[in-house]
Design a protein around this motif. Structure first.
Motif: not given
Length: 186
Positions: A47-49, A24-25, A22, A44-45, A42
């Motif tokens: 928390d990460c969109d 972003k993260c 990802c 981690k959705y 992602c």
């Protein structure tokens, strides 16, 4: 010996790694499903969109138009297929952003009754349905679903009417909601 090929179960894990991390993260990206269909998101959705379309909308060149040249850069023009269908553009894209427009042939020469500055022009929405809108958009947002006719309504004096097909003939209908006057096409 088992009839099940266990290597198929690890193929799903390998396809998840193909999307990379990802941006972003830095976690894994995976195929997710939503109300609009599948997309890459992602793991981690929420928390990460981060998300992106599963299939990017790319244009594909269909045919080069021999003997044609771009008026901006002199490269050949090509027929391309894009998100909204076929169009003609420059072969030197992304350096040149020229697109052949067909708007000039679709003007009706009927003056917009709302702003009196623009003309009503035939356009097509993303579903392929035609409508007639003022070419002074976005300043004027006047639009009709039927072809406009420059004829004053006999009841409310609105400067235009629209032509509606009925049976084997046609009639003119006032576009004003409060009027809806109908007269046979002269």
């Amino acid at each position: 010996m088992s009839k099940i090929d266990h290597s198929l179960f690890s193929a799903h894990e390998a396809s998840e790694q193909a999307f990379g991390p990802c941006p972003k993260c830095s976690e894994k990206l995976t195929i997710r499903r939503g109300k609009s269909g599948a997309f890459i998101g992602c793991t981690k959705y929420p928390d990460c969109d981060f998300s992106k379309p599963l299939h990017e909308y790319e244009t594909a060149e269909i045919k080069v138009i021999k003997g044609s040249s771009c008026p901006l850069c002199s490269h050949e023009l090509v027929i391309k297929k894009g998100r909204y269908g076929l169009f003609i553009g420059c072969s030197d894209f992304p350096n040149c952003h020229y697109l052949e427009s067909s708007k000039h042939s679709q003007e009706t020469n009927v003056t917009c009754p709302l702003c009196s500055k623009g003309h009503l022009t035939k356009r097509t929405n993303k579903f392929g349905k035609s409508f007639y809108a003022c070419d002074n958009y976005p300043k004027c947002k006047y639009a009709l679903n039927l072809p406009p006719v420059e004829h004053q309504c006999p009841e409310c004096a609105w400067p235009i009417m629209q032509q509606k097909k009925v049976g084997i003939g046609a009639e003119w209908v006032c576009p004003q909601k409060h009027c809806q006057c109908k007269i046979p096409k002269p």
